[in-house]
Design a protein around this motif. Structure first.
Motif, PDB file in Angstrom:
ATOM      1  N   UNK A  15       0.862  -1.178   0.000  1.00 49.89           N
ATOM      2  CA  UNK A  15       0.000   0.000   0.000  1.00 49.89           C
ATOM      3  C   UNK A  15       0.897   1.227   0.000  1.00 49.89           C
ATOM      4  N   UNK A  16       0.628   2.108  -0.928  1.00 48.44           N
ATOM      5  CA  UNK A  16       1.391   3.343  -1.060  1.00 48.44           C
ATOM      6  C   UNK A  16       0.405   4.491  -1.255  1.00 48.44           C
ATOM      7  N   UNK A  17       0.418   5.427  -0.327  1.00 53.13           N
ATOM      8  CA  UNK A  17      -0.521   6.561  -0.369  1.00 53.13           C
ATOM      9  C   UNK A  17      -1.971   6.100  -0.483  1.00 53.13           C
ATOM     10  N   UNK A  18      -2.316   5.035   0.253  1.00 52.63           N
ATOM     11  CA  UNK A  18      -3.682   4.537   0.277  1.00 52.63           C
ATOM     12  C   UNK A  18      -4.095   3.712  -0.924  1.00 52.63           C
TER      13      UNK A  18
END
Length: 102
Positions: A15-18
């Motif tokens: 998960x990256x920035x949601x």
């Protein structure tokens, strides 16, 4: 590098920035596992050939995980035809094994 399905996020993703994004080094391993399995290797040998020490059960989870072809949340790591071919091979091998043990 993770070596299994740690943290609730499928191997090959983070998960990256949601947003769920592909972890390229893990995705390369997943692609190689599928390629190796489809070339005739066992599940365990398909993983070993990529340099990861996954047990049979983890490799089976990877090969059976339909999310790897992508959906509304997960970006695709493998093509649908590769996934479908692996599912056919699993069933074929299961049938051969069942006949051999009866």
């Amino acid at each position: 590098m993770r070596t299994d399905f740690e943290g609730g996020i499928m191997y090959g993703y983070k998960i990256e920035n949601g947003t769920i994004v592909v972890v390229e080094d893990e995705a390369a391993i997943i692609r190689s596992i599928f390629k190796n399995y489809l070339s005739g290797m066992s599940m365990r040998k398909a993983a070993d050939a990529t340099g990861v020490d996954f047990p049979h059960s983890t490799v089976k989870k990877i090969i059976r995980q339909k999310r790897y072809i992508g959906n509304e949340f997960y970006p695709a790591i493998i093509e649908k035809d590769v996934f479908d071919a692996a599912q056919i091979l699993i069933e074929k091998r299961k049938d051969v094994f069942a006949k051999a043990t009866t």
